[in-house]
Design an enzyme around this catalytic site. Structure first.
Site, PDB file in Angstrom:
ATOM      1  N   GLU A 278       0.651  -1.175   0.137  1.00 13.61           N
ATOM      2  CA  GLU A 278       0.003   0.055  -0.172  1.00 13.61           C
ATOM      3  C   GLU A 278       0.924   1.129  -0.120  1.00 13.61           C
ATOM      4  OE1 GLU A 278      -2.350  -0.113   3.595  1.00 13.61           O
ATOM      5  OE2 GLU A 278      -3.972  -1.424   2.645  1.00 13.61           O
ATOM      6  N   LYS A 280       2.080   4.516   1.506  1.00 12.07           N
ATOM      7  CA  LYS A 280       2.525   4.943   2.724  1.00 12.07           C
ATOM      8  C   LYS A 280       2.082   6.625   2.670  1.00 12.07           C
ATOM      9  CE  LYS A 280       5.367   5.046   6.906  1.00 12.07           C
ATOM     10  NZ  LYS A 280       5.296   6.296   7.300  1.00 12.07           N
ATOM     11  N   ARG A 285      -2.366   9.921  11.468  1.00  8.28           N
ATOM     12  CA  ARG A 285      -3.407   8.565  11.941  1.00  8.28           C
ATOM     13  C   ARG A 285      -4.576   9.184  12.360  1.00  8.28           C
ATOM     14  NH1 ARG A 285      -1.270   3.311  12.542  1.00  8.28           N
ATOM     15  NH2 ARG A 285      -3.011   2.071  12.581  1.00  8.28           N
ATOM     16  N   ARG A 308      -3.866   8.898  16.727  1.00 10.90           N
ATOM     17  CA  ARG A 308      -3.056   7.721  17.256  1.00 10.90           C
ATOM     18  C   ARG A 308      -2.902   7.566  18.802  1.00 10.90           C
ATOM     19  NH1 ARG A 308       2.657   6.483  14.742  1.00 10.90           N
ATOM     20  NH2 ARG A 308       3.916   5.424  16.415  1.00 10.90           N
ATOM     21  N   GLU A 337      -5.401   7.470   7.390  1.00  8.11           N
ATOM     22  CA  GLU A 337      -4.457   8.943   7.676  1.00  8.11           C
ATOM     23  C   GLU A 337      -5.413   9.995   7.118  1.00  8.11           C
ATOM     24  OE1 GLU A 337      -1.433   7.617   8.846  1.00  8.11           O
ATOM     25  OE2 GLU A 337       0.137   9.281   8.153  1.00  8.11           O
ATOM     26  N   PHE A 377      -7.230   3.033   5.185  1.00  7.66           N
ATOM     27  CA  PHE A 377      -6.428   1.772   4.799  1.00  7.66           C
ATOM     28  C   PHE A 377      -6.965   0.703   5.536  1.00  7.66           C
ATOM     29  CE2 PHE A 377      -3.298   4.160   7.671  1.00  7.66           C
ATOM     30  CZ  PHE A 377      -3.256   3.571   8.573  1.00  7.66           C
ATOM     31  N   ARG A 450       3.368  -3.243  17.785  1.00  9.03           N
ATOM     32  CA  ARG A 450       4.478  -2.797  16.724  1.00  9.03           C
ATOM     33  C   ARG A 450       5.032  -4.303  16.189  1.00  9.03           C
ATOM     34  NH1 ARG A 450       6.303   1.719  15.106  1.00  9.03           N
ATOM     35  NH2 ARG A 450       5.897   2.994  16.979  1.00  9.03           N
ATOM     36  N   LYS A 456       7.073  -0.815   7.337  1.00 10.52           N
ATOM     37  CA  LYS A 456       7.268   0.384   6.384  1.00 10.52           C
ATOM     38  C   LYS A 456       8.595   0.113   5.871  1.00 10.52           C
ATOM     39  CE  LYS A 456       8.623   2.453  10.862  1.00 10.52           C
ATOM     40  NZ  LYS A 456       8.350   3.383  11.835  1.00 10.52           N
TER      41      LYS A 456
END
Ligand code: AMP
Length: 590
Positions: A278, A280, A285, A308, A337, A377, A450, A456
């Site tokens: 996708e 970025k 966020r 976020r 986002e 997303f 995470r 990323k």
């Protein structure tokens, strides 16, 4: 529960260093908490409000120092409290170092246990304090806080001060609370003991550990979904696993955002085969909660937007609210986002979104200056269906079902082909985006994690300065541009400049840049065959890459994996470009 009983246990928990033993103490605290369980489960983490609730006490340190000073007596000033803080280093210790006369003092006046602080009383007082607003509210907060400190024993004062400043400092993190809830209310006491028993036989320990882990997973899921430790503790105790399994996402209560690690295209291909790629987006966020437009009063918005950090940012982003109300007619929770865009919908630099994102004043005026749009997303909930456990691809399908294949939805490419990923990346960079995200297509949504399921794409670590020795004419709308550049390293020992090829660079170059480069390099063409051209070496590119591989494809014997254009090195000539020796050295170091 008396606040003193809570603080005595907090002291014991603080004093215990071993993880499992600490968890056992928290477990025992929960088991003893009775009606105060939900408050206690928050207090041990220094929280008055659940994580999904962005309410804060809104008490700055200076107000807290002032309240402590007042409670400490006539001779003590806020400055003196600060002096002690500078000496002792921590506000809890400072508060405990004064004698406020709590408990002992009250008992001496014959008021017995009646006036002792309770967990419930402290919670209610702090909540009332958070709710105070308007003129004079700071004074009222100070009065309330003073009243609380005034009734504290030193141990109580220590934890009250820490609670007020949202830091308990007893080493109890989210994992400890989760495990303690599982052990207190779901796991078998014998299992909990076996896990801690050094003499227990292996089989027994393994089985006990497995059962304990299953209980912990159940608690974990409910926590992820509800973001409320107090509520989960109570459900675990009163309704057990069945109750926890039934905990659902709630529109209006944010969940923690899933996070990404840095990783390479090779990492992604190696780990998953197929990769979901996708764009970025370079924005902020946002988690979108919409109740589907149910019967709200006039002017009430039923869209909430959270940052976020789960801050409510709804009022700052009216276009996004309007967009969701217009496009969606069922209850949803979306992840995405918000980006600032120009009149063509192309992304603007990150700084622009910052001018809008948390804005409380002049929203309408700023709306005229900076336009923001949603780029969704992910989709966590649609019309009664919780989708956290579904795969990336299924969740993305639900998203496109909702919003269509528009700019508002990330364009997901599912591929196992490195070159396709490269081309996708080139296009994303070209369009002005930050880069690409690589996602495990089968992965569920893991709030707050995470993990390795979202990567990323890692920025290149070390770049090479390479000479452009060839190029290819582009295709389609780029047919008049040189589009792909053959880059080479210098052979150090060679008498007349000799170069060895290392790879082709086509990624990371905008159309505008291609036009410039074509104009610059065209005069250097020395031979042409089909779309391929040979170039006299004049120009040095700084080139990023993921890895150097041995390869028969190029004359150097090496190939760059995922080479991309960074810049023209105007300050370098082919004579000062990187050598084949440096390439060899870097390849060895990998
Ligand atoms: P970073 O902030 O550098 O850790 O990168 C991760 C962040 O990228 C996420 O938290 C999102 O805010 C943002 N992001 C932009 N586009 C996407 C996307 N397509 N999928 C997931 N995260 C994205």
């Amino acid at each position: 529960m008396e606040f003193a009983a809570f603080t005595a246990r907090a002291d014991d928990i603080d004093a215990e260093a071993a993880d499992l033993a600490k968890t056992a103490l928290v477990r025992d605290l929960f088991a003893a908490a009775g009606d105060d369980l939900s408050v206690v489960a928050r207090f041990v983490q220094g929280r008055v409000f659940p994580a999904w609730d962005s309410t804060t006490l809104d008490i700055g340190p200076s107000l807290c120092y002032e309240a402590i000073a007042r409670a400490a007596g006539q001779n003590v000033t806020a400055a003196a409290v600060e002096d002690r803080l500078a000496e002792m280093g921590e506000i809890g210790d400072v508060a405990a170092s004064f004698d406020f006369g709590g408990q002992r003092g009250l008992a001496a006046f014959g008021s017995g246990g009646q006036s002792n602080l309770t967990v419930e009383g402290v919670d209610e007082a702090l909540r009332a304090l958070a709710a105070a607003s308007g003129s004079g509210s700071q004074d009222r907060k100070l009065d309330t806080l003073f009243g609380l400190f005034n009734r504290c024993s030193p141990a109580e004062a220590r934890y009250l001060a820490r609670l007020v400043l949202a830091e308990m400092r007893i080493g109890v993190g989210e994992g400890t609370v989760r495990d303690a809830i599982a052990e207190a209310f779901l796991a078998d006491a014998a299992d909990a003991a076996a896990v801690r028993d050094d003499d227990a036989d292996d089989e027994q320990v393994t089985a006990a550990r497995e059962r304990r882990d299953t209980a912990i997973e159940t608690v974990e899921r409910a926590l992820q979904v509800s973001n409320d430790y107090g509520r989960v503790a109570v459900i675990a105790r009163d309704e057990g696993e069945t109750g926890l399994d039934a905990v659902q996402l709630e529109v209006g209560r944010p969940v923690q955002a899933m996070l990404a690690q840095a990783g390479t295209v090779l990492d992604a291909l190696d780990a998953w085969g197929d990769v979901a790629v996708e764009t970025k987006f370079d924005g902020a966020r946002v988690q979108v909660h919409y109740d589907g437009g149910s019967e709200n009063g006039e002017g009430d918005t039923d869209v909430s937007l959270f940052s976020r950090n789960m801050e409510d940012v709804t009022d700052a982003l009216p276009e996004v609210v309007e967009f969701v109300e217009r496009e969606v007619d069922v209850p949803v929770i979306l992840d995405g986002e918000v980006v600032a865009v120009d009149d063509d919908g192309s992304p603007l630099p990150f700084q622009e979104i910052l001018r809008r994102f948390r804005r409380k004043h002049d929203v309408d005026r700023m709306r005229d200056e900076v336009t923001v749009e949603l780029r969704a997303f992910d989709c966590l909930h649609v019309d009664g269906d919780d989708l956290l456990a579904e795969s990336v691809t299924d969740r993305h399908d639900r998203l496109t079902d909702l919003l269509g294949e528009t700019d508002a939805v990330s364009n997901l490419l599912l591929t196992e082909d490195a070159e396709e990923i490269e081309a996708y990346e080139a296009e994303a960079l070209d369009a002005g985006h930050e880069g690409i995200m690589l996602k495990n297509p089968d992965a569920p949504y893991s709030p707050g994690k995470r993990g390795k399921n979202w990567l990323k794409r890692k920025p290149d670590v070390e770049t090479l300065d390479l000479v452009v020795t060839g190029a290819e004419w582009g295709e389609g709308r780029r047919a008049t541009f040189l589009g792909t550049f053959l880059v080479s390293a210098r052979v150090e020992e060679s008498e007349d400049a000799e170069f060895r090829t290392l790879g082709k660079v086509a990624t990371g170059i905008t159309d505008e840049r291609l036009a410039e480069l074509t104009e610059r390099l065209e005069p250097d063409i020395v031979a042409e065959s089909g779309t391929q051209v040979d170039l006299r070496p004049t120009t040095v590119f700084e080139v990023g890459y993921e890895e150097i591989q041995q390869s028969p494809t190029y004359s150097s014997g090496y190939a760059l994996r995922f080479p991309r254009f960074v810049e023209v090195r105007e300050d370098k000539t082919p004579e000062t470009a990187d050598t084949l020796e440096r390439v060899e050295r870097l390849a060895e170091q990998q």
